[in-house]
Design a protein around this motif. Sequence first.
Motif, PDB file in Angstrom:
ATOM      1  N   LEU A 300      -0.306   3.660  -4.090  1.00 12.21           N
ATOM      2  CA  LEU A 300      -1.743   3.639  -3.836  1.00 12.21           C
ATOM      3  C   LEU A 300      -2.132   4.182  -2.460  1.00 12.21           C
ATOM      4  O   LEU A 300      -3.186   4.789  -2.317  1.00 12.21           O
ATOM      5  CB  LEU A 300      -2.293   2.209  -3.993  1.00 12.21           C
ATOM      6  CG  LEU A 300      -2.620   1.777  -5.422  1.00 12.21           C
ATOM      7  CD1 LEU A 300      -3.121   0.344  -5.441  1.00 12.21           C
ATOM      8  CD2 LEU A 300      -3.652   2.705  -6.055  1.00 12.21           C
ATOM      9  N   LEU A 301      -1.310   3.956  -1.452  1.00 15.38           N
ATOM     10  CA  LEU A 301      -1.665   4.412  -0.114  1.00 15.38           C
ATOM     11  C   LEU A 301      -1.211   5.844   0.149  1.00 15.38           C
ATOM     12  O   LEU A 301      -1.986   6.680   0.615  1.00 15.38           O
ATOM     13  CB  LEU A 301      -1.072   3.477   0.946  1.00 15.38           C
ATOM     14  CG  LEU A 301      -1.675   2.071   1.031  1.00 15.38           C
ATOM     15  CD1 LEU A 301      -1.077   1.309   2.207  1.00 15.38           C
ATOM     16  CD2 LEU A 301      -3.193   2.131   1.164  1.00 15.38           C
ATOM     17  N   GLU A 302       0.034   6.139  -0.133  1.00 11.37           N
ATOM     18  CA  GLU A 302       0.586   7.434   0.266  1.00 11.37           C
ATOM     19  C   GLU A 302       0.303   8.559  -0.728  1.00 11.37           C
ATOM     20  O   GLU A 302       0.491   9.730  -0.397  1.00 11.37           O
ATOM     21  CB  GLU A 302       2.094   7.317   0.482  1.00 11.37           C
ATOM     22  CG  GLU A 302       2.460   6.455   1.685  1.00 11.37           C
ATOM     23  CD  GLU A 302       3.944   6.436   1.944  1.00 11.37           C
ATOM     24  OE1 GLU A 302       4.358   6.855   3.031  1.00 11.37           O
ATOM     25  OE2 GLU A 302       4.711   6.004   1.050  1.00 11.37           O
ATOM     26  N   SER A 303      -0.126   8.223  -1.936  1.00  6.34           N
ATOM     27  CA  SER A 303      -0.307   9.262  -2.961  1.00  6.34           C
ATOM     28  C   SER A 303      -1.724   9.284  -3.515  1.00  6.34           C
ATOM     29  O   SER A 303      -1.926   9.655  -4.680  1.00  6.34           O
ATOM     30  CB  SER A 303       0.704   9.049  -4.103  1.00  6.34           C
ATOM     31  OG  SER A 303       2.032   9.112  -3.630  1.00  6.34           O
ATOM     32  N   THR A 304      -2.697   8.888  -2.699  1.00  7.55           N
ATOM     33  CA  THR A 304      -4.081   8.919  -3.182  1.00  7.55           C
ATOM     34  C   THR A 304      -4.987   9.616  -2.165  1.00  7.55           C
ATOM     35  O   THR A 304      -4.900  10.820  -1.985  1.00  7.55           O
ATOM     36  CB  THR A 304      -4.590   7.500  -3.497  1.00  7.55           C
ATOM     37  OG1 THR A 304      -4.375   6.639  -2.352  1.00  7.55           O
ATOM     38  CG2 THR A 304      -3.874   6.913  -4.703  1.00  7.55           C
TER      39      THR A 304
END
Length: 404
Positions: A300-304
């Motif tokens: 959710l954090l690194e790929s959005t």
Amino acid sequence: CGERGWETFKAYVFGNTSGPGGRSLSMLSFLINDDGWPSNPFLFKYTNLLLHLLNGLLLGGLFYQLIRNLWPKESENRAILIALFTATLWLLHPFHVSTTLYVIQRMTILSALFSITGLLIYVKGRSLLVSHPQQAYFWMTLSVTLFTPLAFFSKENGALLPLLIFVMEYSVLRHFALERPKTSWVLIFLVLPNLLLILYFAIRWNIIMEGYQIRSFTLGERMLTEARILLQYLHQILFPKLGSSGIYNESLVLSHGLLNPPTTLIAVLAIINSLWAGWWLRIRYPFLTLAIFFFFTGHLLESTFIPLELYFEHRNYLPSIFIFLPMTTWLIKKTEERKEIFIIPILMISLLIVLTYHQTSLWGDQKKLAAYWAKKNPHSIRAQRAFAIEMESSGHPELALSHL
């Protein structure tokens, strides 16, 4: 070598600007290996490897606790076998070679270490909820309040631990027993941290958007492209092969719309269908639901929306921990019905050993690694520059200049 003293120590440990948390625990961990520069990279990689092995042991314990509590009548030997098999597949997977041997990813490994420990302690405490509720809430609270900060100050995506626990609670732990955590406890320790995280990003939204000024893609393009990348990650995890793209992936094809390229729409629909299937099968196949929701939640954090680079293998280190659990559980149970099927787990482990040995052998030869990455990523400026630097340092400046 450099200066010594308290001020230097503080500047080194607390002066990191890689993220809002400063990653001070990770910076502190590097002092285990050396306190000067230049240094011997082997020592740093050796420590990374030991931490990776420790993560594998913790995962074995986590899988065992989940299996024994979800199916109390399950034989202990079968539970141990499933846990060992699943942890071994994750531990030996070639996709984690770059995380382990790329020294700076100590940050990812440490954050995962504290996150996995937090998950394990939560499950252990959760299993006591019926028989010893006070002890249960003590350990469950400790898992969030202690290990979330530890994971966060190793790397910022450790802030997702309360949400990952919530995913585990919803998908698997809700089947443990009749007793469930009090709603007030869930709201305070699992929901509130995530609301605060959302509030933090809402307050800093303008700063986040400013980060796209130095990128070659917009927020919309990043979100669409990441859908394709997430499926690439899953494909490489489920179907490992020789070689990897390494750390130079800045020349990926962007998605400019759902049909540009057309695989973008396919990827978006595949993710939506996967999440729907995970929800629909949550009662019958809780481990499948856990594997699906944990993987996407972990990204959710690194790929959005955060304007980071698009692709890095290490982003899968923690999100992938449950990927094999549904398959290994089914496979081990089938081996008890048909003994000859036991050859399949042996072949799977053997394949990962061969692939990982090939990967680590490549990482162990700096010249070959630089040449491989340059060939694998022909449009990456950084890959070509790294190859040229390697040729120059090897005493061939004319070849380096010719390559450039």
